[in-house]
Design an enzyme around this catalytic site. Structure first.
Site, PDB file in Angstrom:
ATOM      1  N   CYS A   1      -2.892  -4.742   7.025  1.00  0.00           N
ATOM      2  CA  CYS A   1      -1.473  -4.394   7.186  1.00  0.00           C
ATOM      3  C   CYS A   1      -0.783  -5.388   8.110  1.00  0.00           C
ATOM      4  O   CYS A   1      -1.217  -5.591   9.248  1.00  0.00           O
ATOM      5  CB  CYS A   1      -1.310  -2.980   7.715  1.00  0.00           C
ATOM      6  SG  CYS A   1       0.439  -2.547   7.876  1.00  0.00           S
TER       7      CYS A   1
ATOM      8  N   THR B   1       5.718  -1.229  -5.223  1.00  0.00           N
ATOM      9  CA  THR B   1       7.160  -1.151  -4.951  1.00  0.00           C
ATOM     10  C   THR B   1       8.019  -0.784  -6.159  1.00  0.00           C
ATOM     11  O   THR B   1       8.978  -0.022  -6.030  1.00  0.00           O
ATOM     12  CB  THR B   1       7.619  -2.519  -4.395  1.00  0.00           C
ATOM     13  OG1 THR B   1       6.903  -2.737  -3.177  1.00  0.00           O
ATOM     14  CG2 THR B   1       9.101  -2.550  -4.122  1.00  0.00           C
TER      15      THR B   1
ATOM     16  N   THR C   1       0.860  -6.998   1.246  1.00  0.00           N
ATOM     17  CA  THR C   1       2.115  -7.753   1.213  1.00  0.00           C
ATOM     18  C   THR C   1       1.986  -9.128   1.875  1.00  0.00           C
ATOM     19  O   THR C   1       1.117  -9.356   2.717  1.00  0.00           O
ATOM     20  CB  THR C   1       3.214  -6.974   1.949  1.00  0.00           C
ATOM     21  OG1 THR C   1       2.741  -6.639   3.249  1.00  0.00           O
ATOM     22  CG2 THR C   1       3.572  -5.706   1.201  1.00  0.00           C
TER      23      THR C   1
ATOM     24  N   GLY D   1       6.990  -6.477  -4.451  1.00  0.00           N
ATOM     25  CA  GLY D   1       7.904  -6.469  -5.585  1.00  0.00           C
ATOM     26  C   GLY D   1       7.645  -7.615  -6.545  1.00  0.00           C
ATOM     27  O   GLY D   1       6.762  -8.454  -6.321  1.00  0.00           O
TER      28      GLY D   1
ATOM     29  N   SER E   1      -1.144   2.469  -1.863  1.00  0.00           N
ATOM     30  CA  SER E   1      -0.902   3.129  -0.579  1.00  0.00           C
ATOM     31  C   SER E   1       0.513   2.825  -0.072  1.00  0.00           C
ATOM     32  O   SER E   1       1.030   1.725  -0.250  1.00  0.00           O
ATOM     33  CB  SER E   1      -1.920   2.618   0.440  1.00  0.00           C
ATOM     34  OG  SER E   1      -1.696   3.205   1.694  1.00  0.00           O
TER      35      SER E   1
END
Lengths: 326, 268
Positions: free
Chosen positions: A131, A267, A194, A218, A22
Site C-alpha cells: 500500500c 476502480t 496502485t 483506473g 480490496s
C-alpha cells in the site's frame, strides 16, 4: 456445451476467476444491492490492520485523465473491530472471501494472519505488502525482496489458508519480489497495486490530495499493469492474480491470456457496478468463441510470435511461447 | 438504493451555465427524501471515469411519470457532458443515496441557501409546504439572475439577498440570517437551520449556529468514488471532541450532517 470457469489458487477454489479488489467493495454488504456476489468468484475485503485506522486526511480521491488517485490510508476498524463487527457481515456471503491484511511490522503481520485464520470466515488471505498510502512501512515489504521474504516466511507457518502476496508495481524488477514470495511459500501473488502519483492544483498552487502523493488506478494504468503481470508470470510458477485498470469486460480476458489465473476488478467498478459480472460473461463468451470448455485453455494463451523477444526490466530479451518463458 | 436506468425528460439551461435536468425514473427508484442525492454515470466512456454525485432538487410523481430533478452548474468535464444530454438520452443512476434533512417537530425551519446550493432546500421547502409546516427561506445569490426557483417557494416566508443589490437585501445571506434571528424572536428550542451552498457560507452559518446553540444541518458536497460507503474516499473532518478518532463518510453519513461539528477549515 457447459463451460468450466472454475480456477484454483493453491487450495482456494473459485467458481470463476473474477474477484473484486480490496478497497473497492468494503466488506461485501455495501454493494450487495448493486453487485451480484453469487455470480462472481469472490471479493477481497478492505485491508485490515492490527489497530483501527481513521485513514488519511481529505481530500482522499481525485479524478485524473482516465484514472483516479486515492490516498484513503486503509481506514478500517482494526483486527479486533474486524473480528467483532465485520466477520459476522462477511459470514454467509455467496462467494469466496479473501481477507486483506497489512501490518506495520512482521509481528503485526503474524498477529493479523493468526486472527484472520481463527475467524473462520476467510477462504484465503491477501497479504498487502504494497500500500502506498500508509506511511513509510506501506510499500517497504514489497520493494525489497529480502523484506518480502522476511514477512512471507514468518506468516507461512501460521495458517493453512492460501496466502496471496499483493505486490506494488513501484519497483524496477517486480519479478524478483514475486520470486521471493514464491520461495517463502506464498500460494500466489496478486498485482498490481496502485502506481504512486500526484495531482496539483495550479490555481491554488497546492497538491490536491491531503497526503500530497497517492495511488493511481483506473484504465490509465492498464498497459503498465499488463506489463508487470507479464513479467511476473514469466518469473514464477505459482498462480498470478492480475489487476490494474480493468474497465471493459474484455480487459479481464487480456490478463488471463497473459497467464494470470484470476483477475481483480477495481476502480472501474465505481462507475459500473456490473463490471465484475460482465467480466464473467465475457470470459464465458470468449471460451464459447474459442470452442473451448475450460478457462484453463484461455489462461496463458497469449501468442507471441517466434523471434520477438520480450524485454523484461533490467534483463536480456527472452523468447516466449504461449505465455511461458521458454 | 438501486442501480436504475433513467431517461432524460428535459435538460434545460435556466440561466447561463445553470441547468435543470429532469430524469424519468423507474419503479426501482424509491421516493427520495430532501437532501438525498444520486450518483450519475454521465458517459460510458472512460473520460471522465467516475460517476458524479448530485443533490436532488425535487421529485415529481404525476400519473405514471416519476421523475427526479437535478439543478446543476457547468463547472467541469462531467457537468459539461451532462449539459449535452438531450431528451430521450439514457443515464444510469444509483440512488437515492445518503442521509437527507431531518426537521424536528414543532421547530421552525430556517432554510439558508447560497447560489446553486438552493437545490436541495427547494426540495425541502416543498416537502414542508406539503405537510403544511411554516418555514423561513433565506436565499443569497450574486445577482438576480442566479435566484433560481424563487417563484416556487410557497408556504413560507422568503427573504432574498444579492451581492450586487439587484434584488432584495444587498449583502450576504448570513446578514439576513442574523437579522432574522435577532428580530424573529427565535430561540434554539423554537427554530433550527438547514443550509446548503459554498463551503465558505456553510462555515459561517455553522459558526453562527454553534455560537448561539442552534441546531443546524448542512448539505455537504465533495468528490466521491463509490458513494455507498465502501471506499471511504469522502471523509468529513470533524472538530476536536466530535470526531472520536474517525472520519464519517460524506456519502453514507451525509451529505446532510450536523454543521456545528464539521471542521470546515479542513474540509476541502
Amino acid at each position: 456445451m457447459k463451460r468450466d470457469l472454475s480456477v484454483r489458487i493453491g487450495s482456494l477454489e473459485l467458481r470463476n476467476p473474477v474477484l473484486v479488489a480490496s478497497g473497492i467493495i468494503g466488506y461485501g454488504r455495501e454493494y450487495e444491492r448493486l453487485v451480484s456476489l453469487e455470480e462472481i468468484g469472490g471479493i477481497v475485503t478492505k485491508t485490515v490492520t492490527r489497530h483501527a485506522r481513521a485513514g488519511n486526511p481529505p481530500p482522499r480521491v481525485c479524478e485524473t485523465p482516465a484514472g483516479m488517485l486515492n490516498s484513503i490510508g486503509i481506514e478500517n476498524p482494526g483486527l479486533e473491530g474486524f473480528l467483532a463487527v465485520k466477520v459476522p457481515v462477511l459470514r454467509g456471503l455467496p462467494c469466496a472471501v479473501i481477507v486483506s491484511v497489512e501490518g506495520e511490522n512482521v509481528p503485526e503481520f503474524c498477529e493479523l494472519v493468526e486472527g484472520v485464520d481463527g475467524s473462520g470466515v476467510a477462504h484465503a488471505i491477501e497479504v498487502n505488502i504494497s500500500c502506498p498510502n500508509v506511511g513509510p512501512h506501506g510499500m517497504r515489504y514489497s520493494t525489497d525482496a529480502g523484506m518480502a521474504r522476511e514477512v512471507m516466511g514468518a506468516i507461512r507457518p501460521l495458517t493453512k489458508l492460501p496466502l496471496i502476496a499483493k505486490l506494488t508495481p513501484n519497483v524496477t524488477r517486480i519479478g524478483e519480489i514475486a520470486e521471493a514470495c514464491e520461495s517463502c511459500g506464498a500460494d500466489a501473488v496478486s498485482l498490481v497495486n496502485t502506481f504512486v502519483g500526484m495531482a496539483v492544483d495550479a490555481r491554488t498552487r497546492k497538491p490536491i490530495l491531503g497526503t500530497v502523493l497517492g495511488g493511481l488506478s483506473g484504465p490509465a494504468i492498464k498497459p503498465l499493469a499488463l506489463a508487470k503481470v507479464w513479467e511476473v508470470v514469466q518469473a514464477v510458477d505459482i498462480p498470478v492474480v492480475g489487476m490494474g485498470g480493468i474497465t471493459r469486460p474484455v480487459d479481464a480476458v487480456e490478463f488471463l491470456l497473459l497467464g494470470a489465473r484470476a483477475v481483480e476488478v477495481g476502480t472501474a467498478l465505481f462507475a459500473d457496478p456490473t463490471l465484475a459480472e460482465g467480466c464473467v460473461s465475457e470470459i464465458d463468451r470468449y471460451l464459447e468463441k474459442m470452442g473451448s470448455s475450460s478457462v484453463d485453455d484461455l489462461i496463458g494463451g497469449l501468442e507471441v510470435p517466434e523471434g520477438r523477444g520480450v524485454i523484461r526490466a533490467g534483463c536480456a530479451p527472452r523468447t516466449v511461447r504461449g505465455g511461458r518463458a521458454s | 438504493m438501486n442501480l436504475v436506468p433513467c431517461s432524460v425528460v428535459s435538460n434545460r439551461e435556466i440561466t447561463q451555465g445553470n441547468f435543470l435536468l429532469t430524469l424519468k425514473v423507474p419503479r426501482g427508484f424509491s421516493r427520495p427524501q430532501p437532501g438525498q442525492f444520486v450518483h450519475l454515470r454521465i458517459t460510458q466512456d472512460v473520460e471522465p471515469l467516475l460517476r458524479r454525485p448530485y443533490s436532488l432538487e425535487g421529485f415529481v410523481e404525476r400519473g405514471k411519470l416519476r421523475a427526479a430533478r437535478i439543478y446543476y452548474s457547468v463547472v467541469g468535464r462531467g457537468s459539461r457532458l451532462l449539459s449535452q444530454h438531450q431528451p430521450g438520452a439514457k443515464l444510469d443512476v444509483i440512488g437515492p443515496l445518503g442521509v437527507g434533512f431531518s426537521p424536528r417537530p414543532r421547530r421552525l425551519p430556517i432554510l439558508v441557501a447560497g447560489g446553486r446550493g438552493v437545490a436541495p432546500l427547494l426540495f425541502l421547502s416543498r416537502s414542508l409546504r406539503d405537510r403544511k409546516r411554516p418555514f423561513v427561506f433565506l436565499f443569497g445569490a450574486r445577482s438576480r439572475r442566479e435566484l433560481y426557483g424563487v417563484r416556487e417557494i410557497r408556504g413560507g416566508r422568503l427573504h432574498v439577498a444579492t451581492d450586487d443589490g439587484s434584488v432584495g437585501f444587498e449583502g450576504s445571506v448570513l446578514e439576513l440570517l442574523r437579522q432574522e434571528w435577532r428580530e424573529g424572536g427565535h430561540t434554539p428550542l423554537t427554530a433550527e437551520i438547514f443550509t446548503c451552498g459554498p463551503h465558505g457560507l456553510l462555515h459561517e452559518v455553522s459558526d453562527f449556529a454553534r455560537e448561539n446553540g442552534i441546531r443546524c444541518e448542512a448539505s455537504l458536497e465533495g468528490p466521491m468514488a463509490c458513494a455507498v460507503g465502501a471506499c471511504r474516499g469522502c471523509p468529513v473532518p470533524l472538530l476536536p471532541g466530535a470526531d472520536s478518532g474517525r472520519y464519517p463518510a460524506m456519502c453514507v453519513e451525509g451529505p446532510v450532517m450536523d454543521a456545528t461539528i464539521v471542521d470546515w477549515a479542513r474540509l476541502p
